[in-house]
Structure formats: C-alpha cells, structure tokens
Design an enzyme around this catalytic site. Structure first.
Site, mmCIF file in Angstrom:
data_model
loop_
_atom_site.group_PDB
_atom_site.id
_atom_site.type_symbol
_atom_site.label_atom_id
_atom_site.label_comp_id
_atom_site.label_asym_id
_atom_site.label_seq_id
_atom_site.Cartn_x
_atom_site.Cartn_y
_atom_site.Cartn_z
ATOM 1 N N GLY A 132 97.696 9.262 7.527
ATOM 2 C CA GLY A 132 97.622 9.329 8.987
ATOM 3 C C GLY A 132 98.872 8.868 9.718
ATOM 4 O O GLY A 132 98.788 8.395 10.855
ATOM 5 N N ASN A 183 101.105 10.870 10.864
ATOM 6 C CA ASN A 183 101.216 11.793 12.003
ATOM 7 C C ASN A 183 100.218 11.426 13.089
ATOM 8 O O ASN A 183 100.528 11.497 14.278
ATOM 9 C CB ASN A 183 100.998 13.236 11.557
ATOM 10 C CG ASN A 183 102.264 13.837 10.997
ATOM 11 O OD1 ASN A 183 103.174 14.156 11.738
ATOM 12 N ND2 ASN A 183 102.329 13.946 9.681
ATOM 13 N N MET A 238 93.180 18.095 4.529
ATOM 14 C CA MET A 238 93.390 18.856 3.299
ATOM 15 C C MET A 238 92.229 19.804 3.008
ATOM 16 O O MET A 238 91.617 19.747 1.942
ATOM 17 C CB MET A 238 93.614 17.904 2.119
ATOM 18 C CG MET A 238 94.778 16.957 2.339
ATOM 19 S SD MET A 238 96.302 17.804 2.767
ATOM 20 C CE MET A 238 96.787 18.382 1.166
ATOM 21 N N ARG A 239 91.938 20.647 3.972
ATOM 22 C CA ARG A 239 90.904 21.661 3.751
ATOM 23 C C ARG A 239 91.362 22.969 4.382
ATOM 24 O O ARG A 239 91.996 22.945 5.443
ATOM 25 C CB ARG A 239 89.579 21.239 4.410
ATOM 26 C CG ARG A 239 88.766 20.264 3.613
ATOM 27 C CD ARG A 239 87.430 20.047 4.305
ATOM 28 N NE ARG A 239 86.638 21.282 4.412
ATOM 29 C CZ ARG A 239 85.885 21.790 3.453
ATOM 30 N NH1 ARG A 239 85.798 21.178 2.284
ATOM 31 N NH2 ARG A 239 85.203 22.905 3.624
ATOM 32 N N ILE A 240 90.991 24.055 3.736
ATOM 33 C CA ILE A 240 91.271 25.354 4.349
ATOM 34 C C ILE A 240 90.121 25.647 5.287
ATOM 35 O O ILE A 240 88.943 25.522 4.904
ATOM 36 C CB ILE A 240 91.407 26.443 3.269
ATOM 37 C CG1 ILE A 240 92.648 26.131 2.417
ATOM 38 C CG2 ILE A 240 91.508 27.822 3.896
ATOM 39 C CD1 ILE A 240 92.816 27.045 1.227
ATOM 40 N N HIS A 295 103.050 21.349 9.352
ATOM 41 C CA HIS A 295 103.263 21.744 7.953
ATOM 42 C C HIS A 295 104.625 21.221 7.496
ATOM 43 O O HIS A 295 105.625 21.380 8.213
ATOM 44 C CB HIS A 295 103.215 23.273 7.833
ATOM 45 C CG HIS A 295 103.419 23.739 6.433
ATOM 46 N ND1 HIS A 295 102.458 23.597 5.461
ATOM 47 C CD2 HIS A 295 104.507 24.303 5.831
ATOM 48 C CE1 HIS A 295 102.926 24.068 4.315
ATOM 49 N NE2 HIS A 295 104.169 24.507 4.517
ATOM 50 N N ASP A 335 98.865 28.492 6.991
ATOM 51 C CA ASP A 335 100.278 28.278 7.351
ATOM 52 C C ASP A 335 100.950 29.539 7.905
ATOM 53 O O ASP A 335 102.129 29.792 7.628
ATOM 54 C CB ASP A 335 101.075 27.750 6.130
ATOM 55 C CG ASP A 335 100.503 26.438 5.619
ATOM 56 O OD1 ASP A 335 99.929 25.687 6.427
ATOM 57 O OD2 ASP A 335 100.609 26.177 4.409
ATOM 58 N N ALA A 382 110.718 13.690 10.928
ATOM 59 C CA ALA A 382 110.856 14.842 11.835
ATOM 60 C C ALA A 382 109.488 15.274 12.353
ATOM 61 O O ALA A 382 109.321 15.597 13.543
ATOM 62 C CB ALA A 382 111.548 15.994 11.116
HETATM 63 C C1 GRF Z 1 102.207 15.711 6.424
HETATM 64 O O1 GRF Z 1 103.329 15.849 5.619
HETATM 65 C C2 GRF Z 1 101.826 17.020 7.031
HETATM 66 O O2 GRF Z 1 102.914 17.869 7.240
HETATM 67 C C3 GRF Z 1 100.907 17.613 6.020
HETATM 68 O O3 GRF Z 1 100.182 16.517 5.534
HETATM 69 C C4 GRF Z 1 100.950 15.359 5.640
HETATM 70 C C5 GRF Z 1 100.122 14.330 6.356
HETATM 71 O O4 GRF Z 1 100.737 13.075 6.361
HETATM 72 N N1 GRF Z 1 100.112 18.666 6.621
HETATM 73 P P1 GRF Z 1 100.118 11.860 7.190
HETATM 74 O O5 GRF Z 1 98.688 11.681 6.718
HETATM 75 O O6 GRF Z 1 100.190 12.215 8.617
HETATM 76 O O7 GRF Z 1 100.985 10.680 6.834
#
Ligand code: GRF
Length: 426
Positions: free
Chosen positions: A233, A235, A313-315, A332, A368, A396
C-alpha cells in the site's frame, strides 16, 4: 515595484517572438466602425496584474498566501492569486486567420480603461454591459477588502476579462462558434463600438452587477474515492498524503480501502489515517464476476465516485469494469504498452531497456490496456536489480498516481465513449 527587489536581486524574463504579414497586423483601425461588436474572453483571475496593490492589501490585513480563501473552500489565497494566466492564442487564431477579428486587446496592467483605447480610433468608444460577464471571486474579494472604487478596479485589474475582440456583426456567429469550439466556451458579446461623445473611450454599464455575488464558500463536494489493494500500500499512502495535504486543495477524498488479502499492510495504513477498511476475500466464489459484484455493491453503498487500483492483484471482470468505465484507474509498473502483466522489472532488465517507468491508465476489460492518463520514465542503470529498479519506479508511481487522480477528480481528464482520453485545461 515597491518592496519587490532587494540588493542583488534580478529579474529573469522569457519571451517569444512572432512574425506577421503587414496586412494581417491587428488592429485594423480603418475597419472599426460604430456598431461593431465586442467579444469578451474571461480571465482566470488576476492574471499577472495589480500585484503591488495585492501585496499591500495582504500586508495590511495580515494575510498569508497559505490562508484559506474566505470565499472558496478548496483553494488558498495564494493559489487563487497565482492561478496561471489564461492564454488565448489557440482559441482565437483560427478566427483571426479567417479575417473575422479586426482588433484584439489583452486586458493587462492598466485594466479595461487603459488597454481598450489602444485599439480604437480616436472618434470611437466601446460601451460594455458588465452583466454579460463574471468577475472572478478573487477580484471581488480584493475590491471588498481594499474598498476600491469601480474606476480604481478598472484601472488596475482585468475585472474578469482577459481579452476583448472586435468583430463585424455579420461575422459574430461564426467567430463565437470557432473560439468556443477551440476552448473559450464562455466567450460572449459584452458590448458594442459607439461614437465617442465624452473624454472616456471605455464606458462600462451595470458595473455593480459584477460585485453582487461574492458569497461564502459554496459546498464543493470532493469526489469520494475507494482504493483497492492487496499488498504493502505505498501507492495508497501516496494517495492519502496527497489528498490530505491542505495545500494541494484536492478535489478527491479517500473514504474506503478494500483489500482481498486480510494481511495486506495497506490496511494498517488506512486504519492509521482513519479511513474505513473492508476485507473481501476472494475464496468461495464460483465466478470472478460474482466476487466483483460484492466489491461493486460495497463501493455503491459507500457512494464511491472513483476507484483507484493500487496493487490490487486480481483481474477484474468485464461486468465490473463496464460499471466503472471512466471512473476506475490503475497504476502499472511499466511504460505501457511495454511490459503488460506481472514481473515487469525482471522483464525490463532482461530486455536490456535503458528506460523503464510507470503508467496510470483507465481500467478496461483487457488487462493493462486502458487509455493512458500519465506516465513517468525512470532510467535503468547497469547494476540495477529488480528490487532496486522497483523502488525507483515506485517513487515515480507515487508522483503520478495522485496527480492522475486529481486530474480525474477535477474533470480535467475524462474517458470518451470511443475509449480515448479527453483533456480540458481552463
Ligand atoms: C505497484 O508497483 C503498482 O504499480 C502495482 O502494484 C504495486 C503496488 O505497490 N500495480 P504498493 O502496494 O502500492 O506498494
């Protein structure tokens, strides 16, 4: 400029130079005559004029640029004062090329009173109806704070008009159509060219109507955002930090975090920030879409406007994606369309690319593949390992994901029915 320059200060100025054929130079003074119409193009705020007075008012009133604007519950005073000057060239050039515009005047220092006379023949004036345009709140507030008279306002500030154009009545309809289609959607007729009968060549009627609507902040509902996660988490944290920073005046608010993993560390981050969390494990559903509908119902119950996928992590099923079309974005860890799917950093190193990065895109049924909102590139160094590269890419991600969310929440970016992205900058 009083109080502006100190010892050893210097001004750094940039400029651009253009060339124009002699017969295309504006104003075409000889063509301007009584009855021609004046079009007004709204300003975005003070533009860059009147700052000596503004700084004096701020100083006398003990105000700080970081203070909340008393008439706006999203922006600080500083942000409103520094709103970038609107640039009109792209909107009006097509109409100039067609010969529709015979005179144009930027309303800069000196305001309406000093700028408009520069494009008029000495026997003509313009009469403007101030109820045909709006004064930005920041200007109304300045007038109120400094008790400025209407002529002082008109000699100092743009009073809501960044530019005026003069056109022949017969060309009005086409001119408005062109400049509105090219971005100046609020361009409108604000007056007429008349014979000059006094020493004034700019007469503004109904000026008071410009001042009537300075009100307390109208409630500006922020977009309610849910973040879907499965892991650490980081992000999510970047999104929380951005939207919570008062100086970002964010249009988004994170109100819900959903994880399919009960041990996702992101859940701790959300709890620490006082954000509601939900764990929705994916086990026990026969079909992907059944699980997704449970998530969808949770989002709906929380009146969510925007969904951010931050390492979820799911489609997602087509049903879910279609329900959230244009309102769901994903980050992504690669520069799409390169390296879709998993293990992007390993694959980037394997491929020997020298530039890698991240992408924020709208979510589409195909993984994606949605339209790109923002990307940021990072270098790949010789001795990078997947985890070192991942860390650089994440830095980034933490910059562009909040920005992309902001663009979506403010309406600057949206997904069109044809799947393309449309940008609106005002
Ligand atoms: C990130 O690298 C994002 O691009 C990918 O999953 C990762 C999540 O990282 N979709 P975090 O849980 O936000 O540290």
């Amino acid at each position: 400029m009083p109080g502006m320059y100190h010892k050893n200060d210097f001004d750094l100025a940039g400029f651009s130079v253009g060339a124009v054929n002699r017969d295309a130079v504006l104003p075409k003074i000889d063509l301007i005559e009584e009855g021609d119409l004046v079009i007004g193009l709204p300003s975005s705020g003070v533009h860059s004029n009147g700052f000596s007075l503004i700084r004096k008012i701020m100083h006398l009133k003990g105000l700080n640029p970081r203070d909340e604007a008393p008439f706006d519950n999203v922006h600080t005073l500083g942000e409103l004062l520094l709103t970038p000057t609107r640039i009109y060239v792209k909107s009006i050039l097509p109409a100039i090329r067609l010969g529709f515009i015979i005179a144009a005047s930027h309303i800069t220092g000196g305001g309406l009173d000093e700028n408009i006379p520069r494009i008029l023949p000495s026997n003509l004036a313009v009469e403007l109806s101030a109820n045909r345009w709006k004064m930005p709140s920041i200007l109304k507030w300045l007038q109120k704070e400094a008790s400025l008279q209407s002529d002082e306002m008109m000699q100092t500030f743009n009073c809501g008009l960044g530019m005026i154009l003069i056109v022949k009545e017969g060309n009005l309809k086409n001119t408005l159509k062109i400049i509105r289609e090219n971005g100046e959607v609020d361009a409108n007729v604000i007056g007429r060219v008349t014979a000059r009968t006094t020493d004034k060549s700019v007469i503004v009627h109904e000026y008071e109507s410009l001042l009537t609507t300075l009100q307390a902040p109208s409630p500006c509902p922020r977009k309610r955002v849910a973040v879907l996660i499965s892991g650490s988490g980081t992000n999510l944290q970047a999104l929380i930090d951005h939207t919570r920073d008062r100086y970002n005046a964010s249009f988004a608010e994170i109100v819900l975090v959903i994880s399919n993993q009960s041990n996702a560390f992101g859940l701790e981050r959300a709890k620490k920030a006082g954000i509601k969390t939900m764990i929705i494990p994916s086990k026990g559903y026969k079909q992907r879409s059944q699980y997704d509908m449970v998530v969808h119902n949770a989002l709906q119950s929380a009146s969510i406007d925007i969904v951010c996928l931050a390492g979820f992590m799911r489609i997602l099923s087509g049903e879910f994606v279609n329900l959230w079309k244009g309102r769901a974005i994903n980050v992504h860890p690669a520069l799409l369309p390169l390296f879709k799917g998993m293990n992007t950093h390993e694959r980037a190193l394997e491929a020997g690319v020298r530039v890698h990065g991240c992408t924020v895109h709208f979510v589409e049924p195909e993984v994606d593949c949605g339209s790109i909102i923002l990307q940021e590139a990072v270098p790949v160094f010789m001795d990078d390992t997947p985890s070192i590269l991942q860390e650089r890419v994440k830095q980034a991600e933490h910059r562009i994901f909040p920005l992309a969310l902001e663009h979506l929440a403010t309406g600057r970016v949206r997904l069109l029915a044809n799947g393309k992205v449309s940008w609106v900058y005002r």
